[in-house]
Scaffold this active site. Structure first.
Site, PDB file in Angstrom:
ATOM      1  N   GLY A  27       0.832  -1.195   0.000  1.00 43.88           N
ATOM      2  CA  GLY A  27       0.000   0.000   0.000  1.00 43.88           C
ATOM      3  C   GLY A  27       0.865   1.242   0.000  1.00 43.88           C
ATOM      4  O   GLY A  27       1.998   1.221   0.487  1.00 43.88           O
ATOM      5  N   GLN A  80       3.094   9.973   0.796  1.00 41.12           N
ATOM      6  CA  GLN A  80       4.381   9.297   1.012  1.00 41.12           C
ATOM      7  C   GLN A  80       5.383   9.578  -0.103  1.00 41.12           C
ATOM      8  O   GLN A  80       6.575   9.348   0.067  1.00 41.12           O
ATOM      9  CB  GLN A  80       4.182   7.789   1.160  1.00 41.12           C
ATOM     10  CG  GLN A  80       3.477   7.399   2.440  1.00 41.12           C
ATOM     11  CD  GLN A  80       3.282   5.899   2.506  1.00 41.12           C
ATOM     12  OE1 GLN A  80       2.275   5.377   2.054  1.00 41.12           O
ATOM     13  NE2 GLN A  80       4.268   5.207   3.064  1.00 41.12           N
ATOM     14  N   CYS A 105       5.823  -0.135   7.329  1.00 45.49           N
ATOM     15  CA  CYS A 105       5.493   1.012   6.486  1.00 45.49           C
ATOM     16  C   CYS A 105       6.697   1.383   5.634  1.00 45.49           C
ATOM     17  O   CYS A 105       7.831   1.404   6.129  1.00 45.49           O
ATOM     18  CB  CYS A 105       5.094   2.187   7.378  1.00 45.49           C
ATOM     19  SG  CYS A 105       4.638   3.676   6.478  1.00 45.49           S
ATOM     20  N   LEU A 106       6.443   1.695   4.364  1.00 42.37           N
ATOM     21  CA  LEU A 106       7.533   2.088   3.472  1.00 42.37           C
ATOM     22  C   LEU A 106       8.187   3.396   3.918  1.00 42.37           C
ATOM     23  O   LEU A 106       9.342   3.647   3.597  1.00 42.37           O
ATOM     24  CB  LEU A 106       7.019   2.214   2.029  1.00 42.37           C
ATOM     25  CG  LEU A 106       6.510   0.910   1.410  1.00 42.37           C
ATOM     26  CD1 LEU A 106       5.892   1.172   0.042  1.00 42.37           C
ATOM     27  CD2 LEU A 106       7.622  -0.124   1.311  1.00 42.37           C
ATOM     28  N   HIS A 114      -4.506   1.765   7.651  1.00 40.00           N
ATOM     29  CA  HIS A 114      -3.115   2.229   7.741  1.00 40.00           C
ATOM     30  C   HIS A 114      -2.879   3.341   6.706  1.00 40.00           C
ATOM     31  O   HIS A 114      -2.333   4.401   7.030  1.00 40.00           O
ATOM     32  CB  HIS A 114      -2.180   1.033   7.501  1.00 40.00           C
ATOM     33  CG  HIS A 114      -0.732   1.393   7.404  1.00 40.00           C
ATOM     34  ND1 HIS A 114       0.175   1.041   8.382  1.00 40.00           N
ATOM     35  CD2 HIS A 114      -0.021   2.050   6.449  1.00 40.00           C
ATOM     36  CE1 HIS A 114       1.382   1.474   8.015  1.00 40.00           C
ATOM     37  NE2 HIS A 114       1.276   2.089   6.855  1.00 40.00           N
ATOM     38  N   GLU A 115      -3.277   3.072   5.459  1.00 40.81           N
ATOM     39  CA  GLU A 115      -3.044   4.059   4.394  1.00 40.81           C
ATOM     40  C   GLU A 115      -3.885   5.315   4.599  1.00 40.81           C
ATOM     41  O   GLU A 115      -3.423   6.426   4.343  1.00 40.81           O
ATOM     42  CB  GLU A 115      -3.312   3.441   3.017  1.00 40.81           C
ATOM     43  CG  GLU A 115      -2.389   2.293   2.646  1.00 40.81           C
ATOM     44  CD  GLU A 115      -0.899   2.611   2.739  1.00 40.81           C
ATOM     45  OE1 GLU A 115      -0.512   3.787   2.540  1.00 40.81           O
ATOM     46  OE2 GLU A 115      -0.118   1.686   3.005  1.00 40.81           O
ATOM     47  N   HIS A 166      -2.323   7.819   6.817  1.00 39.47           N
ATOM     48  CA  HIS A 166      -1.352   8.691   6.146  1.00 39.47           C
ATOM     49  C   HIS A 166      -2.026   9.970   5.641  1.00 39.47           C
ATOM     50  O   HIS A 166      -1.423  11.043   5.676  1.00 39.47           O
ATOM     51  CB  HIS A 166      -0.701   7.976   4.951  1.00 39.47           C
ATOM     52  CG  HIS A 166       0.411   7.062   5.308  1.00 39.47           C
ATOM     53  ND1 HIS A 166       1.587   7.494   5.880  1.00 39.47           N
ATOM     54  CD2 HIS A 166       0.529   5.718   5.172  1.00 39.47           C
ATOM     55  CE1 HIS A 166       2.395   6.458   6.079  1.00 39.47           C
ATOM     56  NE2 HIS A 166       1.764   5.365   5.663  1.00 39.47           N
TER      57      HIS A 166
END
Length: 169
Positions: free
Chosen positions: A46, A51, A94-95, A136-137, A140
Site C-alpha cells: 500500500g 508518502q 510502512c515504506l 493504515h493508508e 497517512h
C-alpha cells in the site's frame, strides 16, 4: 510511469493532512500509475500519495500474494463510513518507516466509500488484511503514521533507527 522517491520519517510532509481531489482525470491516473510502480518497486502492499510528497487523498494497494496475478486497487478520497467495535491486532510495517514492525490494534471490519481509477463511486466492506491496510493508508492522509500508535519510547527509537538507515544508504 515513473518510480518516485518515498519519504521517510521524520520528513515533515508525512505529518501533513492530505487535500481532497476534485476529479479523477488523466493527470491523477498518471499519479496513481507512478504510485503503483513505486509501491511494487519498494516492495510494499500500500502507498498513500503523501508518502511520495503529494498531499492528495489518494491511495494505491495490491494485496495479491507472490506468485498470484497482480490485483491493484485505487482509492481516491476514501472515507470510512462504518467500523466494527471488535478490534484485531496486526503487525504493521510502512515504506516510510523502513525495517520497523510493530503490532497495532485496529477495528476488525470497516465499510468504506471512495472513487476508483475511473472516478466511479464504490462502497464496500473490508476485513482482515484489507481492513488493516486501508486503515493504515488512510491514516497517512491524516498525517498519522503507524508508529504514532506506539509508546513514545518505541516511536523515538523507530525514528532514530530510520534516520541512521537513511544516512547509511
Amino acid at each position: 510511469m515513473a518510480i518516485r522517491e518515498i519519504l521517510t520519517v521524520p520528513h515533515p510532509v508525512l505529518k501533513q493532512v492530505s487535500q481532497p481531489v476534485d476529479k479523477v482525470d488523466d493527470e491523477l491516473r498518471a499519479l496513481m500509475d507512478d504510485m503503483l510502480e513505486t509501491m511494487y518497486d519498494a516492495p510494499g502492499i500500500g502507498l498513500a500519495a503523501v508518502q511520495i510528497g503529494v498531499p492528495k487523498r489518494v491511495i494505491v494497494m495490491d494485496l495479491s500474494r507472490e506468485g498470484e496475478e497482480k490485483a491493484p486497487q485505487y482509492f481516491v478520497n476514501p472515507e470510512i463510513i462504518w467500523k466494527s467495535d471488535e478490534t484485531a491486532p496486526y503487525e504493521e510495517g510502512c515504506l516510510s518507516v523502513p525495517e520497523i514492525y510493530d503490532e497495532v490494534e485496529r477495528p476488525a471490519r470497516v465499510k468504506l466509500r471512495y472513487l476508483n481509477y475511473q472516478g466511479e463511486q464504490v462502497e464496500e466492506d473490508a476485513e482482515g488484511l484489507y481492513a488493516v491496510c486501508i486503515q493504515h493508508e488512510m491514516d497517512h492522509l491524516e498525517g498519522v503514521l503507524f508508529i504514532d500508535y506506539l509508546s513514545r519510547l518505541k516511536r523515538e527509537q523507530a525514528v532514530k533507527k530510520v534516520k541512521k538507515l537513511v544516512r547509511a544508504a
